[in-house]
Design an enzyme around this catalytic site. Structure first.
Site, short mmCIF file in Angstrom:
data_model
loop_
_atom_site.label_atom_id
_atom_site.label_comp_id
_atom_site.label_asym_id
_atom_site.label_seq_id
_atom_site.Cartn_x
_atom_site.Cartn_y
_atom_site.Cartn_z
CB THR A 1 -0.97 0.02 1.20
OG1 THR A 1 -1.53 -1.27 1.38
CG2 THR A 1 -2.10 1.01 0.95
NE ARG B 1 0.21 3.20 6.44
CZ ARG B 1 0.39 2.70 5.22
NH1 ARG B 1 0.30 1.41 5.02
NH2 ARG B 1 0.68 3.48 4.22
CB SER C 1 -2.32 8.49 6.45
OG SER C 1 -1.50 8.58 5.32
CG HIS C 2 -6.10 6.82 8.24
ND1 HIS C 2 -5.61 6.75 6.97
CD2 HIS C 2 -6.44 5.56 8.59
CE1 HIS C 2 -5.66 5.50 6.55
NE2 HIS C 2 -6.16 4.75 7.51
CE LYS D 1 0.43 7.15 3.48
NZ LYS D 1 -0.80 7.96 3.26
#
Length: 226
Positions: free
Chosen positions: A47, A51, A146-147, A156
């Site tokens: 992806t 993370r 990110s979230h 990323k």
């Protein structure tokens, strides 16, 4: 010696960060069951990146993981890009260890012969991706999760087209990362931000970004004025 203990000791020996070495050593000496989860393989590269929670271990986000990930990315780019197209843009958010992760990323890429443009302050991901296009970068890296929960961080990767990488590129980078040895053996620039091939991106790029976004907005007519 168990397999877990052997793998942990090997990881500790190759970890350049004294803080995470100490974390793992304490877990090992106390036989803490958390050690097994921290050393349960490696963070999967997919992806568009990795993370996880920021702490020591091969299955966590830390400097050793970032260094090895960057070395794998560098090897992939060296094998797949033109020798005259070796610019990488790097940005970060303000999550735990983001500044240190960016410094290690810059250091590995500079030592590998790349030209690096970076944002010195925390920067929004879309602006970093835009910078990759503006500087014709062969790749762009954003240190962010990110979230994810605040305790997490991530890494990323964007392709030369300004979009997150997709298969099979992610698989190829994962294979390159798996071939990297201990993090403390990966070449890194000792003073990455002083390297002649490394330079900060100025605030004028934000103005360029706003103009580029405005140019893409549909024209408004009649009473519908901005």
């Amino acid at each position: 010696m168990t397999d877990l203990e052997a793998r942990t000791r090997e990881w500790i020996e190759g970890d350049p960060d004294p803080a995470t070495r100490a974390e793992l050593t304490a877990l090992l000496e106390s036989n803490d069951p958390e050690l097994a989860e921290r050393m349960n393989g490696s963070l999967a590269f997919g992806t568009a990146g990795i993370r996880g929670e920021v702490e020591g271990g091969s299955n966590r986000m830390n400097r050793a993981v970032v260094i090895r990930t960057t070395a794998g990315l560098a090897a992939h780019l060296l094998a797949t890009t033109d020798p005259h197209d070796r610019t990488v843009v790097i940005g970060r958010d303000a999550r735990p260890s983001s500044a240190a992760f960016m410094e290690d990323t810059v250091g590995v890429l500079a030592a590998a012969g790349f030209t690096v443009r970076y944002f010195a302050e925390p920067t929004a991901t879309p602006l970093v991706a835009f910078a990759g296009l503006r500087f014709d970068a062969c790749s762009t890296v954003v240190i962010t999760a990110s979230h994810n929960p605040p305790r997490d961080n991530g890494y990323k990767v964007y392709a030369g087209n300004g979009a997150q990488i997709v298969s099979p590129t992610d698989v190829e980078i994962a294979e390159a990362i798996a071939a990297v040895g201990p993090a403390n053996q990966v070449p890194r620039s000792a003073s990455p931000f002083e390297d002649p091939e490394v330079s900060a991106i100025g605030p004028e790029l934000f103005d360029d970004y706003l103009r580029a976004v405005a140019a893409e907005l549909p024209a408004l007519t009649g009473d519908r004025a901005i």
